[in-house]
Design an enzyme around this catalytic site. Sequence first.
Site, PDB file in Angstrom:
ATOM      1  CG  HIS A   1      -6.016  -2.660   8.271  1.00 54.25           C
ATOM      2  ND1 HIS A   1      -6.368  -0.977   9.475  1.00 54.25           N
ATOM      3  CD2 HIS A   1      -4.709  -2.235   8.425  1.00 54.25           C
ATOM      4  CE1 HIS A   1      -5.028  -1.058  10.023  1.00 54.25           C
ATOM      5  NE2 HIS A   1      -3.827  -1.519   9.192  1.00 54.25           N
TER       6      HIS A   1
ATOM      7  CD  GLU B   1      -8.763   0.362   7.381  1.00 48.78           C
ATOM      8  OE1 GLU B   1      -8.709  -0.177   8.381  1.00 48.78           O
ATOM      9  OE2 GLU B   1      -8.156   1.515   8.019  1.00 48.78           O
TER      10      GLU B   1
ATOM     11  CG  ASP C   1      -0.187  -0.490   2.838  1.00 48.36           C
ATOM     12  OD1 ASP C   1       0.836  -0.536   2.594  1.00 48.36           O
ATOM     13  OD2 ASP C   1      -1.109  -0.512   3.472  1.00 48.36           O
TER      14      ASP C   1
ATOM     15  CG  ASP D   1      -9.205  -1.833  12.047  1.00 50.93           C
ATOM     16  OD1 ASP D   1      -7.928  -1.804  11.403  1.00 50.93           O
ATOM     17  OD2 ASP D   1      -9.861  -0.049  11.561  1.00 50.93           O
TER      18      ASP D   1
HETATM   19  C1  GLP Z   1      -0.632  -0.166   8.307  1.00 48.64           C
HETATM   20  C2  GLP Z   1      -0.114  -0.121   6.951  1.00 48.64           C
HETATM   21  C3  GLP Z   1      -0.691  -2.080   7.293  1.00 48.64           C
HETATM   22  C4  GLP Z   1       0.218  -2.270   8.578  1.00 48.64           C
HETATM   23  C5  GLP Z   1      -0.317  -2.225   9.833  1.00 48.64           C
HETATM   24  C6  GLP Z   1       0.542  -1.999  10.786  1.00 48.64           C
HETATM   25  O1  GLP Z   1      -1.690   0.088   8.612  1.00 48.64           O
HETATM   26  N1  GLP Z   1      -0.676  -0.118   6.448  1.00 48.64           N
HETATM   27  O2  GLP Z   1       0.037  -2.749   5.527  1.00 48.64           O
HETATM   28  O3  GLP Z   1       0.104  -3.989   8.982  1.00 48.64           O
HETATM   29  O4  GLP Z   1       0.140  -0.464   9.601  1.00 48.64           O
HETATM   30  O5  GLP Z   1       0.887  -1.588  11.713  1.00 48.64           O
HETATM   31  P1  GLP Z   1       2.259  -2.112  12.665  1.00 48.64           P
HETATM   32  O6  GLP Z   1       3.315  -3.324  12.378  1.00 48.64           O
HETATM   33  O7  GLP Z   1       2.781  -0.518  13.011  1.00 48.64           O
HETATM   34  O8  GLP Z   1       1.316  -2.197  13.786  1.00 48.64           O
END
Ligand code: GLP
Length: 245
Positions: free
Chosen positions: A138, A143, A67, A136
Amino acid sequence: MRIYRTKDYDEMSRKLANILSAQLIQKPDCVLGLATGSTPVGAYRLLVERYESKDLDFSAATTVNLDEYRGLSPENEQSYAYFMNDKLFGHVNLKKERTHLPDGTEKDARKACEDYDRIIRDTGGIDLQLLGLGHDGHIGFNEPGTYFETKTHLVDLTEETIRANKRFFASEEEVPRQAYTMGIQTILSSGRILLAVSGKDKAAVLKEALFGPVTPQLPASVLQLHPNVTVVADEAALSECTGEL
Ligand code: GLP
């Protein structure tokens, strides 16, 4: 589904780096699907170390990231393109033209999404897709409520995601409200999926994702339908799965 429980974040990072390294050694021209966020940072650091000690060679590999924020250019320090350069791409011998993310600067959303789907298609398919997990549920920026049939699409980020990601920005107002993300259908078409999860704050959502109902309300639950999923999670993240494991 195979679940590895690690003692802590560092052990999780080593396990992730081992699996990614093995993929690269077995198939040097593989297509790696990569993720941002804080979870994979330790694994990326280890991959850089292994490249520096000449144990890994990225020269034939291709990468596609999940993304990118809409409106941020690769020069913007908060963009995922910048993050990937900073944590991995800039330190290993990946060919720049074989590292891909959605184009956050493309204003025409339909074009941005179609272009990215074409790029992914042209790679011949993702061999191994690394995923983090949002609070959440995702994956990428898919989402809750996202149809499982999606390819690359434009998303309005939820308040929860904006709040969770504000730690990377000077203020909450600066967090972009939209992003381009690889869709769930594309994620599911990867040969293998590697889900990385760390920390107590993800324990409840991880349990739901792995053992609860498969529902678009919790996008990561769709991984239960994929035939080749490896979960690498630390004890804290798996602390609610006591009866299930
Ligand atoms: C973001 C990214 C995701 C990632 C998520 C969790 O929203 N778009 O790809 O997996 O955060 O992030 P973290 O690893 O910092 O908890």
